[in-house]
Design a protein around this motif. Structure first.
Motif, PDB file in Angstrom:
ATOM      1  N   LEU A 138       0.874  -1.211   0.465  1.00 38.17           N
ATOM      2  CA  LEU A 138      -0.023  -0.250   0.012  1.00 38.17           C
ATOM      3  C   LEU A 138       0.719   1.139   0.116  1.00 38.17           C
ATOM      4  N   PHE A 139       2.104   1.394   0.267  1.00 35.52           N
ATOM      5  CA  PHE A 139       2.978   2.758   0.183  1.00 35.52           C
ATOM      6  C   PHE A 139       2.771   2.964  -1.321  1.00 35.52           C
ATOM      7  N   TYR A 140       2.735   2.133  -2.016  1.00 34.55           N
ATOM      8  CA  TYR A 140       2.804   2.174  -3.163  1.00 34.55           C
ATOM      9  C   TYR A 140       1.589   3.080  -4.313  1.00 34.55           C
ATOM     10  N   GLY A 141       0.518   3.256  -3.351  1.00 31.31           N
ATOM     11  CA  GLY A 141      -0.494   4.024  -3.521  1.00 31.31           C
ATOM     12  C   GLY A 141      -0.075   5.876  -3.486  1.00 31.31           C
ATOM     13  N   VAL A 142       0.832   5.366  -2.145  1.00 32.25           N
ATOM     14  CA  VAL A 142       1.161   6.615  -0.708  1.00 32.25           C
ATOM     15  C   VAL A 142       2.127   7.599  -2.382  1.00 32.25           C
TER      16      VAL A 142
END
Length: 374
Positions: A138-142
């Motif tokens: 989910l850090f990819y979305g950040v």
């Protein structure tokens, strides 16, 4: 380590079977459940901004000759907001089964989608889909949600609150909170701002737990959480050692700006003895010479902060903790990046911290660790 029952821990030291499943979510709603996945290949790497990535293939055959192959933005497995939870199911004999949540990921790409179709009663039906998925945590979305313009924290009272604001994700507070040391102006990369707040405010690395919440790994080592043993009673298969000097330094230099004095802050420290010393007793260069590492941050604005940073980081970067060792061990779904292990094999014992893991279809996994120098 990930949570698991004591029975599971016992099973993982013996003979067991495993399989991979995924659940698919969109906008917080589970739209597919317990979908088998083949050819799983997942990597956790604590040195990357997006730390956990993977690929897998879904083979789907619907009960009503339907297809779930994504062809448009709003489809179930389209890489436009869909998320998956990945599980490993561990079974042993007829009576034991436990589900281990491995992580929550965004679908970043569907590089190959193949649907087999046939004619039935004048219509077109599906025999099945084979869908390849590229997954990122989910850090990819950040990371892709960049700042429009440079911004600053609305409050410097709580680093945890700022991390939650920056990521938009729920947090699991694993360490004590602290203030942000200075009012800063974030640049373009939102995720880099998260890591900077974690490092300078909490002395930690931001990370994601298996349930997709943001947590922290302390930069300092914890006590060992597991023992990895060689031999018939253990799960350690092989140890591959290597030495590299890329990240072993003997000098730390901090460059910053003193907001009160209007001058550059320069603090430095160096190793004065041992094989990593910068110079000999007579003042000449040591065999390792000077190998400085430089830090510059908006979070360091005073001479005292710079000196404290040097004192904290010099012992860390000047150790042979940068010695990289690859452990081949029996697949262990509970193992996580950041775990501190005691490793025992014939003739040696050492303490190590997990920096990377790669799991796939094999019965073993490659666990990369850094070794603490005695």
């Amino acid at each position: 380590m990930r949570p698991g029952s004591s029975a599971l821990r016992d099973v993982l030291t013996g003979s067991f079977d495993r399989r991979w499943l995924i659940d698919v979510f969109y906008d917080g709603v589970r739209v597919l459940q317990d979908v088998p996945c083949t050819r799983p290949d997942f990597t956790d790497d604590g040195s990357q901004l997006v730390q956990s990535t993977g690929t897998t293939t879904i083979v789907y055959q619907g009960d009503f000759a339907d297809s779930i192959a994504p062809t448009d933005v709003g489809d179930l497995l389209a890489p436009f907001g869909a998320q998956v939870e990945v599980y490993m199911i561990v079974t042993a004999g007829p009576g034991f089964s436990e589900r281990v949540r491995m992580g929550r990921y965004m679908i970043a790409e569907t590089p190959s989608v193949v649907t087999s179709r046939f004619l039935f009663n004048g219509g077109v039906a599906s025999r099945g889909d084979r869908i390849e998925l590229t997954l990122k945590d989910l850090f990819y979305g950040v990371q892709v949600d960049r700042f429009d313009t440079p911004g600053s924290p609305p409050s410097v009272a709580s680093a945890w609150a700022e991390v939650q604001r920056l990521t938009g994700l729920q947090v699991t507070r694993s360490i004590a909170d602290g203030p942000i040391p200075a009012t800063v102006a974030y640049q373009e990369d939102r995720l880099q701002g998260v890591y900077d707040v974690a490092n300078y405010s909490l002395d930690a690395v931001a990370c994601l737990t298996a349930d997709g919440t943001v947590s922290m790994r302390p930069n300092t080592w914890t006590a060992p959480v597991d023992t990895l043993r060689w031999g018939d009673a253990g799960t350690l298969v092989d140890v591959s050692r290597g030495l590299a000097n890329d990240s072993v330094y003997n000098k730390v230099v901090v460059r910053a700006y003193d907001s009160s004095q209007g001058a550059a802050v320069l603090a430095s420290g160096e190793v004065t003895d041992g094989p990593l010393r910068t110079r000999n007793r007579d003042g000449s260069l040591s065999p390792y010479r000077r190998r400085p590492t430089f830090y510059s941050s908006q979070f360091i604005t005073t001479q005292a902060q710079a000196e404290n940073y040097v004192a904290k980081w010099l012992p860390r970067v000047s150790q042979l903790a940068a010695v990289e060792v690859t452990l081949t061990e029996v697949v262990n779904p509970l193992r996580e990046v950041g775990d501190v292990l005691t490793v025992q094999r014939v003739g040696e014992q050492f303490t190590a911290r997990v920096t990377g893991i790669r799991r796939g279809t094999a019965s073993t996994q490659e666990t990369t660790v850094e070794v603490r120098r005695r």
